[in-house]
Design an enzyme around this catalytic site. Structure first.
Site, mmCIF file in Angstrom:
data_model
loop_
_atom_site.group_PDB
_atom_site.id
_atom_site.type_symbol
_atom_site.label_atom_id
_atom_site.label_comp_id
_atom_site.label_asym_id
_atom_site.label_seq_id
_atom_site.Cartn_x
_atom_site.Cartn_y
_atom_site.Cartn_z
ATOM 1 N N ARG A 143 4.279 15.165 8.259
ATOM 2 C CA ARG A 143 4.951 15.941 7.207
ATOM 3 C C ARG A 143 5.125 17.390 7.628
ATOM 4 N NH1 ARG A 143 2.599 11.581 5.249
ATOM 5 N NH2 ARG A 143 3.129 10.687 3.214
ATOM 6 N N GLY A 150 5.988 3.709 11.337
ATOM 7 C CA GLY A 150 6.639 3.459 10.052
ATOM 8 C C GLY A 150 6.824 4.742 9.255
ATOM 9 N N SER A 198 3.080 2.918 -2.238
ATOM 10 C CA SER A 198 3.353 3.318 -0.862
ATOM 11 C C SER A 198 3.719 4.790 -0.811
ATOM 12 C CB SER A 198 4.492 2.471 -0.285
ATOM 13 O OG SER A 198 5.042 3.114 0.854
ATOM 14 N N GLN A 205 4.701 6.231 1.763
ATOM 15 C CA GLN A 205 5.891 6.364 2.607
ATOM 16 C C GLN A 205 7.156 6.252 1.770
ATOM 17 O OE1 GLN A 205 5.794 3.810 6.040
ATOM 18 N NE2 GLN A 205 3.723 4.413 6.597
ATOM 19 N N ASP A 234 -5.352 2.024 5.120
ATOM 20 C CA ASP A 234 -5.512 2.014 6.574
ATOM 21 C C ASP A 234 -6.949 1.699 7.004
ATOM 22 O OD1 ASP A 234 -2.845 2.609 6.929
ATOM 23 O OD2 ASP A 234 -3.191 4.775 6.982
ATOM 24 N N ARG A 281 -2.239 -7.413 9.561
ATOM 25 C CA ARG A 281 -3.645 -7.029 9.742
ATOM 26 C C ARG A 281 -4.611 -7.995 9.067
ATOM 27 N NH1 ARG A 281 -2.982 -0.421 9.293
ATOM 28 N NH2 ARG A 281 -2.325 -0.186 11.466
HETATM 29 C C1 S3P Z 1 1.215 6.806 5.302
HETATM 30 C C2 S3P Z 1 1.174 5.926 4.258
HETATM 31 C C3 S3P Z 1 0.578 4.585 4.344
HETATM 32 C C4 S3P Z 1 -0.268 4.411 5.595
HETATM 33 C C5 S3P Z 1 0.326 5.019 6.814
HETATM 34 C C6 S3P Z 1 0.634 6.487 6.612
HETATM 35 C C7 S3P Z 1 1.853 8.114 5.092
HETATM 36 O O1 S3P Z 1 1.612 3.627 4.338
HETATM 37 O O2 S3P Z 1 -0.520 3.050 5.835
HETATM 38 O O3 S3P Z 1 -0.551 4.891 7.911
HETATM 39 O O4 S3P Z 1 1.673 9.015 5.934
HETATM 40 O O5 S3P Z 1 2.535 8.274 4.079
HETATM 41 P P1 S3P Z 1 2.207 3.076 2.951
HETATM 42 O O6 S3P Z 1 2.257 4.223 2.024
HETATM 43 O O7 S3P Z 1 3.585 2.556 3.221
HETATM 44 O O8 S3P Z 1 1.271 1.985 2.522
#
Ligand code: S3P
Length: 446
Positions: free
Chosen positions: A31, A103, A177, A179, A333, A364
């Protein structure tokens, strides 16, 4: 991962002592780079994570027109200086944007580019090409960006045609999530008006904190049933600031478990983020009976900074617990390494609603079940639920990492307590989030 061995042998440790070097927090590092790209002028990021995922984000920032300088490196961390033309003047990338294994890079960049007037193509490695992107394409499409990708625009490679102005959105994320939430928040910076994003379980809140620290109003409400709502108005761009990245609690988790399950251990973990949305692994381990001392440190960066603490973990007698779907979302995680803790605990641990783990760098649930079973643990999977009957001694065996960093590190930690030799196949993925992990592992053997 050229130059790394095909397999690593881990022998049991007589004692564990010391202060293992930790990586900079991966989520905050991603970020910090992307917000530095959106901010016009010079930003600095001290002690960022230097794993391959964060390097992927740095590469994307360069391709979009920022100067991203590595000013200093130490202990698997890097200080960056970023000089950017700002979000309104990003450069259309000449080639594809390589997100590697990450991701977070993919989904956050998709959100950021949805609201920029340019064309870009996101791609990544074989694992990333299998991961679901429809979950961001759908809301970002509703806001006005156009996507085109494999399998009905849900898989990489993914082409984005962004627009300078998007429509604001009112949206509830389909799965908890950070993300997805952050992707929409970055797009909302280009919207004409207020977007409202709701999640049924609050996920990590770094984007909220970091946008506020850069001068953007982000309003949050937390309902009694745990529903978390964010309001954010565009158009807006973050200001350039200086950031210092705390130690990654998800990296610290390996040592918290190692210290708790090893019979002769005392490990100190320095300046770890104890953000309420990241600290679940500490609290779950304590519920299991782990001895973890927490010495709070002054918060850097005022109200929106990350709470920090030094953590000291000592050998503990663990017992099985129930890990709920809300715990899973909060420790998403850390579930693999918590499964190892459960295998070493007396009694039964149940983990319910862990389905999201199937959509990470590997499946996982399957990966942890296979590896721990090979080591002699009793772990049973029913649908998205996991049941671990703990207390059976582990015996060294060959473990398959599926090229997943969190599995590689979990099996290496298991090797510190298992009888005989544990083989970790293709361990190089550890460098995705924790460069130098295996040297650190050798260093804590007292
Ligand atoms: C993350 C959010 C998580 C996590 C990833 C980092 C982030 O994923 O598993 O390692 O930095 O926003 P999700 O929010 O998609 O579960």
């Amino acid at each position: 991962m050229n130059g790394t061995p095909e397999a690593l042998l881990v022998r049991p440790a007589a004692r564990l002592r010391g202060g293992p070097a930790l990586p900079g927090d991966k989520s905050i590092s991603h970020r910090a780079l992307l917000l530095a790209l959106l901010a016009e002028g010079e930003s600095t990021i001290a002690a960022a994570g230097d794993g391959e995922d964060v390097r992927s984000t740095a590469g994307v920032c360069r391709a979009l027109g920022a100067i991203v300088e590595r000013v200093a490196e130490r202990n698997g961390r890097v200080d960056y200086r970023v000089v950017s033309p700002g979000g309104a003047n990003l450069r259309e990338p000449e080639g594809i944007l390589d997100c590697g294994n990450s991701g977070t890079t993919t989904r956050l960049v998709a959100g950021m580019l949805a609201g920029r007037n340019l064309f870009a193509v996101l791609d990544g490695d074989a694992s990333l090409r299998k991961r679901p992107m429809g979950r961001v394409v759908e809301p970002l499409g509703r806001m006005g960006a156009a996507f085109s990708g494999r399998r009905n625009d849900t898989l990489l490679p993914l082409a984005i045609r962004g627009r300078e102005r998007l429509a604001p959105i009112t949206y509830t994320t389909p799965v908890p999530s950070a993300q997805i939430k952050s992707s929409i928040m970055l797009a909302a910076l280009s919207a004409d008006g207020e977007s409202v994003i709701t999640e049924t379980v609050a996920t990590r809140d770094h984007t909220e904190r970091m946008l506020r620290a850069r001068g953007i109003a982000v309003h949050e409400t937390l309902a009694e049933d745990g529903t978390h709502t964010i309001r954010l108005a565009g158009p807006a761009l973050p200001a350039a600031i200086a950031e210092t990245v705390p130690s990654d609690p998800s990296g610290a988790a390996f040592w918290l478990v190692a210290g708790a399950i090893h019979p002769d251990a005392e490990l100190r973990l320095v300046a770890v983020s104890t953000n309420p949305t990241r600290r679940a692994v500490i609290d779950i381990l304590r519920r299991m009976g782990a001895s973890i001392e927490e010495l709070d440190l002054p918060v850097r960066g005022g109200r929106d900074g990350e709470p920090l603490a030094d953590l000291v973990v000592r050998s503990s007698a663990l017992r099985g617990v129930d890990i709920t779907p809300v715990d899973v979302a909060a420790a998403i995680d850390e579930v693999p390494v918590l499964c190892l803790a459960a295998a070493m605990a007396e009694g039964v641990t149940t983990i319910r609603g862990a389905g999201e783990l199937r959509h990470k760098e590997s499946d996982r649930i399957a990966g942890i079940a296979d590896g721990l079973t090979a080591l002699g643990a009793d772990i049973r999977v029913t649908g998205d639920d996991i049941e671990i009957h703990g207390g059976r001694p582990l015996t060294g065996a060959v473990t398959e990492t599926l090229d997943d960093h969190r599995l590689a590190m979990t099996f290496a930690i298991a090797g510190l307590v298992a009888k005989g030799e544990t083989t970790v196949l293709r361990p190089g993925s550890a460098a995705i989030s924790y460069p130098g992990f295996f040297q650190v592992l050798e260093g804590v053997r007292a």
